[in-house]
Structure formats: C-alpha cells, structure tokens
Enzyme design. Structure first.
Site, mmCIF file in Angstrom:
data_model
loop_
_atom_site.group_PDB
_atom_site.id
_atom_site.type_symbol
_atom_site.label_atom_id
_atom_site.label_comp_id
_atom_site.label_asym_id
_atom_site.label_seq_id
_atom_site.Cartn_x
_atom_site.Cartn_y
_atom_site.Cartn_z
ATOM 1 N N CYS A 1 0.167 0.119 9.192
ATOM 2 C CA CYS A 1 -0.306 -0.921 8.280
ATOM 3 C C CYS A 1 -1.251 -1.895 8.969
ATOM 4 O O CYS A 1 -1.849 -2.744 8.327
ATOM 5 C CB CYS A 1 0.867 -1.664 7.668
ATOM 6 S SG CYS A 1 2.139 -2.096 8.831
ATOM 7 N N CYS B 1 6.676 -0.317 1.807
ATOM 8 C CA CYS B 1 6.620 -0.762 0.412
ATOM 9 C C CYS B 1 6.972 0.380 -0.532
ATOM 10 O O CYS B 1 6.762 1.557 -0.232
ATOM 11 C CB CYS B 1 5.229 -1.285 0.087
ATOM 12 S SG CYS B 1 4.780 -2.774 0.980
ATOM 13 N N CYS C 1 -5.226 -3.355 0.866
ATOM 14 C CA CYS C 1 -3.971 -3.914 0.358
ATOM 15 C C CYS C 1 -3.089 -4.380 1.519
ATOM 16 O O CYS C 1 -2.535 -5.480 1.495
ATOM 17 C CB CYS C 1 -3.261 -2.867 -0.496
ATOM 18 S SG CYS C 1 -1.769 -3.465 -1.308
ATOM 19 N N CYS D 1 4.289 3.047 -1.401
ATOM 20 C CA CYS D 1 3.639 3.766 -0.293
ATOM 21 C C CYS D 1 4.632 4.477 0.612
ATOM 22 O O CYS D 1 4.270 4.867 1.725
ATOM 23 C CB CYS D 1 2.810 2.784 0.535
ATOM 24 S SG CYS D 1 1.590 1.900 -0.427
HETATM 25 S S1 SF4 Z 1 2.283 -0.601 2.313
HETATM 26 FE FE1 SF4 Z 1 1.232 -0.173 0.349
HETATM 27 S S2 SF4 Z 1 1.847 -1.768 -1.136
HETATM 28 FE FE2 SF4 Z 1 2.475 -2.411 0.957
HETATM 29 S S3 SF4 Z 1 0.833 -3.736 1.607
HETATM 30 FE FE3 SF4 Z 1 0.335 -1.670 2.409
HETATM 31 S S4 SF4 Z 1 -0.880 -0.618 0.815
HETATM 32 FE FE4 SF4 Z 1 0.023 -2.504 -0.091
#
Ligand code: SF4
Length: 215
Positions: free
Chosen positions: A203, A177, A94, A180
C-alpha cells in the site's frame, strides 16, 4: 527490542497496527510489559467488520487505546472528488489518500515508529532491518519481528492466548481493506489476496508502491 525502543524514544514513539496477527503479538508484548508506547491504526473506513471488532477486543484485553487515524476525506467526499470505487480503478491513488497521507500526517512529531513487518512476508520486505532509518517518513523505523517466521508468530499467539482476527482462520493470511482483500488458496503467496488481479503488492507504507496498478 521493543523495550529498548520504548525507552530510547520515550514519548516520541508510536506503534502502527492494522490488527494483523503480528500487530496483535506486538501489542501483547508491549502492553504486558507496560511499555510507554502510543498505538494507532489507519482507519480507511473500509476495514472488515471482523477488524473493527478485534480493535475493541484488543483495547479491552490489554487496557490500551488504539488511536484512530482517518483520511482527510470521507468515502462520500472521496467519491464526489474522484468518482465511485476509486480502489477498483486506481488503487494506488486510493491507498495514497486513505493510508499514506494519513500516515505521513500522523508520524510528524514522532522520532520513531514500530511496525510488525517480517522479512519472509514478501520480497519487498526481505531486506528490512530491526532498526532502520525510514527516509520516506523521516524517522527511525523499528521492526522487532523482522526475523520471525510464521510459525514463531502463531506459537506466540497460542502460548499467550493473543486475540486475533478470525479471518486468519478462513484463508486470509494478510488482511487489509474489505474491497482489496480476498482469501488465498493453499500454496499461494500469503499476500496474493491483496489487490488480486493487479501488480500492486504494497500500500506504500513500507515500500514505495508502483506508479499505478495494472488491471
Ligand atoms: S487497500 Fe484498497 S480500499 Fe484500502 S486504501 Fe488501498 S485501494 Fe483503498
């Protein structure tokens, strides 16, 4: 450092903001000095309402435009391709779709980018330099706040009345986000609220992320 970078890479430098408190400090510094920088944020479309609100407040306060960089797929398209709530099953995939790919696309054409990472934020960032070659994205990375402490950041915010995300006052030292990010308790690692319950800590924008998170 910011002034030097803005001059050195004039017209080819961009500042990344996720509207964390350090990002707000950097925007304040740059805008108050009228440095020629472009600003952007990776809008995953699942940010907190408080973050979207802060985005508007920062633009109004400093008279800057923070460019919205979007993923290739909407949330609905991603769900159709990869299934619902990918962040809960495969957060690294993601993040790749909603953050790393858009960042890679956006940074093409720039010679340098500015980030607000600090060494004390995590062990993955402990060796970051003020200016370094970002081999992953193929440009120069400028990190003016690497040596700043948490106290330094908040002193600046208070001294210069910098707008910041109210979630910071509600137990969210690091804000990503909506799905998360959770609040942290006193004594917990400041980034422990990110992807809680998994081994994922980044990330993938500043260091390579793990192959996949482990539930
Ligand atoms: S922080 Fe969570 S919702 Fe945002 S891009 Fe990464 S996995 Fe996806």
């Amino acid at each position: 450092m910011l002034a030097w970078a803005a001059q050195q890479y004039a017209g080819r430098i961009t500042l990344a903001t996720s509207f964390g408190v350090e990002d707000c400090v950097l925007i304040s510094m740059a805008a108050e000095r009228k440095l020629q920088l472009e600003y952007f944020t990776l809008d995953t479309q699942v940010l907190f309402p408080e973050t979207y609100d802060l985005w508007k407040r920062i633009e109004q306060r400093y008279g800057v435009k923070v460019r919205q960089v979007l993923p290739q797929q909407t949330l609905a398209e991603q769900a159709a391709t990869h299934g619902d709530a990918l962040w809960a099953r495969e957060p690294s995939r993601c993040c790749n779709l909603r953050k790393v790919e858009p960042l890679t696309r956006h940074l093409k054409g720039y010679r340098a980018w500015v980030t607000a990472i600090r060494r004390e934020q995590s062990k993955d960032r402990a060796h970051a330099k003020e200016v370094e070659h970002d081999a992953r994205f193929g440009l120069v990375k400028v990190n003016p706040l690497v040596a700043w402490s948490d106290k330094d950041v908040w002193r600046y915010v208070n001294d210069f009345d910098v707008p910041y995300n109210p979630l910071h006052d509600r137990g969210y030292p690091s804000i990503g986000c909506l799905h998360c990010t959770s609040a942290v308790k006193a004594g917990e690692d400041p980034r422990s609220g990110r992807w809680r319950g998994t081994e994922k800590t980044e990330c993938g924008l500043h260091v390579d992320q793990p192959a996949e998170s482990k539930p």
